[in-house]
Design a protein around this motif. Structure first.
Motif, PDB file in Angstrom:
ATOM      1  N   THR A 178     -34.926   2.410  -4.510  1.00 56.44           N
ATOM      2  CA  THR A 178     -34.328   1.078  -4.353  1.00 56.44           C
ATOM      3  C   THR A 178     -34.563   0.464  -2.978  1.00 56.44           C
ATOM      4  O   THR A 178     -34.332  -0.732  -2.789  1.00 56.44           O
ATOM      5  CB  THR A 178     -32.811   1.133  -4.596  1.00 56.44           C
ATOM      6  N   ASP A 179     -35.001   1.291  -2.011  1.00 53.37           N
ATOM      7  CA  ASP A 179     -35.169   0.839  -0.628  1.00 53.37           C
ATOM      8  C   ASP A 179     -33.842   0.340  -0.050  1.00 53.37           C
ATOM      9  O   ASP A 179     -33.808  -0.563   0.791  1.00 53.37           O
ATOM     10  CB  ASP A 179     -36.236  -0.268  -0.527  1.00 53.37           C
ATOM     11  N   VAL A 180     -32.745   0.924  -0.540  1.00 50.68           N
ATOM     12  CA  VAL A 180     -31.408   0.604  -0.021  1.00 50.68           C
ATOM     13  C   VAL A 180     -30.777   1.908   0.467  1.00 50.68           C
ATOM     14  O   VAL A 180     -30.668   2.871  -0.293  1.00 50.68           O
ATOM     15  CB  VAL A 180     -30.505  -0.028  -1.098  1.00 50.68           C
ATOM     16  N   GLU A 181     -30.381   1.937   1.730  1.00 54.94           N
ATOM     17  CA  GLU A 181     -29.828   3.159   2.303  1.00 54.94           C
ATOM     18  C   GLU A 181     -28.354   3.310   1.930  1.00 54.94           C
ATOM     19  O   GLU A 181     -27.571   2.361   2.025  1.00 54.94           O
ATOM     20  CB  GLU A 181     -29.974   3.150   3.825  1.00 54.94           C
ATOM     21  N   ILE A 182     -27.998   4.503   1.487  1.00 54.60           N
ATOM     22  CA  ILE A 182     -26.604   4.808   1.193  1.00 54.60           C
ATOM     23  C   ILE A 182     -25.886   5.065   2.517  1.00 54.60           C
ATOM     24  O   ILE A 182     -26.360   5.867   3.328  1.00 54.60           O
ATOM     25  CB  ILE A 182     -26.496   6.051   0.284  1.00 54.60           C
ATOM     26  N   PRO A 183     -24.758   4.406   2.769  1.00 54.99           N
ATOM     27  CA  PRO A 183     -24.047   4.621   4.041  1.00 54.99           C
ATOM     28  C   PRO A 183     -23.700   6.092   4.249  1.00 54.99           C
ATOM     29  O   PRO A 183     -23.370   6.805   3.291  1.00 54.99           O
ATOM     30  CB  PRO A 183     -22.772   3.768   3.871  1.00 54.99           C
TER      31      PRO A 183
ATOM     32  N   SER B 157     -21.127   7.433   5.502  1.00 55.40           N
ATOM     33  CA  SER B 157     -19.748   7.749   5.111  1.00 55.40           C
ATOM     34  C   SER B 157     -19.660   8.028   3.620  1.00 55.40           C
ATOM     35  O   SER B 157     -18.907   8.902   3.174  1.00 55.40           O
ATOM     36  CB  SER B 157     -18.819   6.587   5.474  1.00 55.40           C
ATOM     37  N   VAL B 158     -20.460   7.312   2.833  1.00 53.43           N
ATOM     38  CA  VAL B 158     -20.470   7.488   1.377  1.00 53.43           C
ATOM     39  C   VAL B 158     -21.158   8.798   1.004  1.00 53.43           C
ATOM     40  O   VAL B 158     -20.692   9.546   0.136  1.00 53.43           O
ATOM     41  CB  VAL B 158     -21.159   6.288   0.702  1.00 53.43           C
ATOM     42  N   LYS B 159     -22.289   9.080   1.661  1.00 58.80           N
ATOM     43  CA  LYS B 159     -22.964  10.360   1.419  1.00 58.80           C
ATOM     44  C   LYS B 159     -22.025  11.524   1.729  1.00 58.80           C
ATOM     45  O   LYS B 159     -21.960  12.512   0.985  1.00 58.80           O
ATOM     46  CB  LYS B 159     -24.206  10.472   2.306  1.00 58.80           C
ATOM     47  N   GLN B 160     -21.326  11.405   2.834  1.00 57.95           N
ATOM     48  CA  GLN B 160     -20.423  12.477   3.262  1.00 57.95           C
ATOM     49  C   GLN B 160     -19.342  12.713   2.219  1.00 57.95           C
ATOM     50  O   GLN B 160     -19.038  13.862   1.860  1.00 57.95           O
ATOM     51  CB  GLN B 160     -19.785  12.103   4.606  1.00 57.95           C
ATOM     52  N   ALA B 161     -18.760  11.625   1.707  1.00 55.44           N
ATOM     53  CA  ALA B 161     -17.687  11.753   0.722  1.00 55.44           C
ATOM     54  C   ALA B 161     -18.195  12.378  -0.574  1.00 55.44           C
ATOM     55  O   ALA B 161     -17.551  13.256  -1.159  1.00 55.44           O
ATOM     56  CB  ALA B 161     -17.072  10.380   0.446  1.00 55.44           C
TER      57      ALA B 161
ATOM     58  N   GLN C 265     -10.927  11.048   0.816  1.00 57.81           N
ATOM     59  CA  GLN C 265     -12.127  10.593   1.521  1.00 57.81           C
ATOM     60  C   GLN C 265     -12.931   9.628   0.653  1.00 57.81           C
ATOM     61  O   GLN C 265     -13.421   8.605   1.141  1.00 57.81           O
ATOM     62  CB  GLN C 265     -12.977  11.804   1.913  1.00 57.81           C
ATOM     63  N   VAL C 266     -13.073   9.946  -0.631  1.00 61.51           N
ATOM     64  CA  VAL C 266     -13.779   9.061  -1.557  1.00 61.51           C
ATOM     65  C   VAL C 266     -13.091   7.708  -1.622  1.00 61.51           C
ATOM     66  O   VAL C 266     -13.743   6.654  -1.583  1.00 61.51           O
ATOM     67  CB  VAL C 266     -13.840   9.692  -2.968  1.00 61.51           C
ATOM     68  N   GLN C 267     -11.769   7.735  -1.706  1.00 59.25           N
ATOM     69  CA  GLN C 267     -11.014   6.484  -1.811  1.00 59.25           C
ATOM     70  C   GLN C 267     -11.144   5.642  -0.539  1.00 59.25           C
ATOM     71  O   GLN C 267     -11.204   4.409  -0.598  1.00 59.25           O
ATOM     72  CB  GLN C 267      -9.544   6.799  -2.090  1.00 59.25           C
ATOM     73  N   ASN C 268     -11.235   6.303   0.598  1.00 63.17           N
ATOM     74  CA  ASN C 268     -11.271   5.578   1.877  1.00 63.17           C
ATOM     75  C   ASN C 268     -12.613   4.902   2.160  1.00 63.17           C
ATOM     76  O   ASN C 268     -12.699   4.073   3.073  1.00 63.17           O
ATOM     77  CB  ASN C 268     -10.948   6.537   3.031  1.00 63.17           C
ATOM     78  N   VAL C 269     -13.660   5.247   1.408  1.00 65.38           N
ATOM     79  CA  VAL C 269     -14.983   4.644   1.661  1.00 65.38           C
ATOM     80  C   VAL C 269     -15.353   3.626   0.592  1.00 65.38           C
ATOM     81  O   VAL C 269     -16.523   3.236   0.493  1.00 65.38           O
ATOM     82  CB  VAL C 269     -16.088   5.721   1.764  1.00 65.38           C
ATOM     83  N   GLN C 270     -14.384   3.165  -0.179  1.00 60.03           N
ATOM     84  CA  GLN C 270     -14.693   2.261  -1.283  1.00 60.03           C
ATOM     85  C   GLN C 270     -15.283   0.928  -0.832  1.00 60.03           C
ATOM     86  O   GLN C 270     -16.094   0.332  -1.544  1.00 60.03           O
ATOM     87  CB  GLN C 270     -13.448   2.031  -2.144  1.00 60.03           C
ATOM     88  N   ASP C 271     -14.903   0.462   0.346  1.00 60.39           N
ATOM     89  CA  ASP C 271     -15.513  -0.780   0.860  1.00 60.39           C
ATOM     90  C   ASP C 271     -17.005  -0.581   1.107  1.00 60.39           C
ATOM     91  O   ASP C 271     -17.828  -1.458   0.785  1.00 60.39           O
ATOM     92  CB  ASP C 271     -14.820  -1.221   2.152  1.00 60.39           C
TER      93      ASP C 271
ATOM     94  N   VAL D  72     -18.846   1.632  -0.405  1.00 58.17           N
ATOM     95  CA  VAL D  72     -19.441   1.803  -1.734  1.00 58.17           C
ATOM     96  C   VAL D  72     -19.729   0.450  -2.361  1.00 58.17           C
ATOM     97  O   VAL D  72     -20.809   0.216  -2.917  1.00 58.17           O
ATOM     98  CB  VAL D  72     -18.519   2.632  -2.651  1.00 58.17           C
ATOM     99  N   SER D  73     -18.768  -0.462  -2.270  1.00 59.51           N
ATOM    100  CA  SER D  73     -18.937  -1.797  -2.859  1.00 59.51           C
ATOM    101  C   SER D  73     -20.095  -2.542  -2.214  1.00 59.51           C
ATOM    102  O   SER D  73     -20.876  -3.224  -2.891  1.00 59.51           O
ATOM    103  CB  SER D  73     -17.642  -2.610  -2.708  1.00 59.51           C
ATOM    104  N   ASN D  74     -20.224  -2.413  -0.897  1.00 61.24           N
ATOM    105  CA  ASN D  74     -21.321  -3.065  -0.186  1.00 61.24           C
ATOM    106  C   ASN D  74     -22.666  -2.497  -0.620  1.00 61.24           C
ATOM    107  O   ASN D  74     -23.638  -3.238  -0.846  1.00 61.24           O
ATOM    108  CB  ASN D  74     -21.137  -2.882   1.322  1.00 61.24           C
ATOM    109  N   TYR D  75     -22.731  -1.182  -0.778  1.00 59.40           N
ATOM    110  CA  TYR D  75     -23.958  -0.529  -1.243  1.00 59.40           C
ATOM    111  C   TYR D  75     -24.308  -0.993  -2.647  1.00 59.40           C
ATOM    112  O   TYR D  75     -25.459  -1.340  -2.938  1.00 59.40           O
ATOM    113  CB  TYR D  75     -23.788   0.991  -1.208  1.00 59.40           C
TER     114      TYR D  75
END
Length: 282
Positions: A158-163, A165-169, A242-248, A250-253
Motif C-alpha cells: 500500500t506504500d502506507v506506513e503503519i504507525p 504505536s500501532v505495530k507495538q500494540a 494498549q490497543v484501545q489507546n492507539v485507536q486514533d 489506527v483510524s488515521n492509518y
C-alpha cells in the motif's frame, strides 16, 4: 482494413509493454524470515506451500526479507527476548487482490502456537481489515515473528506506513497470547475468542481504564470457565488497553489505506480495458 491495421499496431504495442514471462502483481508480496531465505531448502519448502495455496508463481512475486533486527525492535520491548539471525523462520504471503474480508491461512503443520484467528485479531487491532494472508515456516516455529513480516508486507503493497504505536500494540497482543498459551492449559481457540469478545466490549464502550478491563476479562473467564492466572489477566488487560489507546492512530492509518485502495481501483493502468478497446475494432 484501417481498423485491423490499428488493432495490429495496438497489439504490437501491448507486446512491447509486457516483457516475456511478466506476471508480477504489485498487490502481492512475500516476506521471508532471513533464516529461511538464506537456506535454499527452507526457501523451497516455503515457496511450495505458497504455490500450493495460491495461483501465483512465487518467482514473479515481489519479496522482502525480515531480519532479526526488525523483529527485535518489537520483541525486545515487549518480552525482553532477542532473536539471532538463525531464528527468523516464519514467512508470509499477503494478497490484497482478495480484499473483501481479512483471511489468514496458517500452515498448522509448521506454525505451532499462533493461530489464524490470533493473526486476524492482531491485524484488526492494527487497522488491517482486508486481504488474504498465508503463513508458514520450513520447520516448526511459534509464528510470533511472522506478524512483523505481515505488517511489513501491507506497508510494501500500500506504500502506507503503519504507525509504530500501532505495530507495538498489535505485536504485544500476539506475544501476550503466545506467553499465556505456553504457560497454561488454555487452548488457543478459547483464548482467541476471549480476547476478541473482550476487545469488542472494550471498543463498544470506549473503555480505557485498566481495572475496568480487568473486570471485563474476569467476567468472561468465569462465565466461560477459562483457566488462566491473575497474572495472565493483568497482562491481557495491559495488551487490550494498549490497543484501545492507539485507536486514533489506527483510524488515521485506515484513512490513508482507504485513499490508496480508492486510487488503485480507479486510476491504475488496466490491461483488461486496453484489450476491450482493441476488440472494439473488430
Amino acid at each position: 482494413m484501417r481498423k485491423i491495421t490499428i488493432a495490429i499496431l495496438a497489439l504490437i504495442l501491448v507486446g512491447m509493454l509486457i516483457p516475456v514471462g511478466f506476471s508480477t502483481d504489485s498487490n502481492v508480496v512475500i516476506t521471508y524470515g532471513e533464516t529461511t531465505y538464506a537456506n535454499s531448502n527452507y526457501k523451497s519448502n516455503v515457496d511450495s506451500f505458497f504455490e500450493s495455496q495460491t495461483n501465483y508463481d512465487v518467482d514473479n512475486v515481489g519479496s522482502k526479507i525480515i531480519t532479526a533486527d526488525q523483529v527485535n525492535k518489537v520483541s525486545s520491548s515487549i518480552t525482553g527476548r532477542t532473536y539471532n539471525s538463525n531464528q527468523i523462520l516464519s514467512s508470509a504471503l499477503v494478497d490484497l487482490n482478495d480484499n473483501d474480508n481479512l483471511q489468514v491461512s496458517v500452515d498448522k503443520s509448521k506454525i505451532t502456537v499462533i493461530t489464524g484467528d490470533m493473526y486476524i485479531s492482531a491485524l484488526k487491532s492494527a487497522g488491517i481489515t482486508s486481504g488474504h494472508v498465508y503463513v508458514t515456516s520450513p520447520v516448526s516455529a511459534s509464528g510470533e515473528s511472522a506478524l512483523a513480516g505481515i505488517m511489513n508486507s501491507y506497508e510494501e503493497v500500500t506504500d502506507v506506513e503503519i504507525p509504530d504505536s500501532v505495530k507495538q500494540a498489535a505485536n504485544d497482543e500476539i506475544y501476550t497470547e503466545a506467553e499465556i498459551i505456553n504457560n497454561s492449559n488454555v487452548s488457543a481457540d478459547d483464548l482467541s475468542k476471549l480476547v476478541d469478545d473482550v476487545k469488542e466490549e472494550v471498543s463498544n464502550d470506549n473503555v480505557t481504564d485498566h481495572s475496568t478491563i480487568v473486570n471485563i476479562i474476569n467476567n468472561y473467564v468465569q462465565t466461560n470457565n477459562i483457566n488462566i492466572t491473575n497474572s495472565d489477566i493483568e497482562n491481557l488487560a495491559d495488551s487490550i488497553q494498549q490497543v484501545q489507546n492507539v485507536q486514533d492512530d489506527v483510524s488515521n492509518y485506515q484513512s490513508q489505506v482507504s485513499d490508496f485502495m480508492d486510487n488503485a481501483t480507479s486510476g491504475d493502468f488496466s490491461l483488461d480495458s486496453l484489450f476491450d478497446w482493441i476488440k472494439s475494432f473488430f
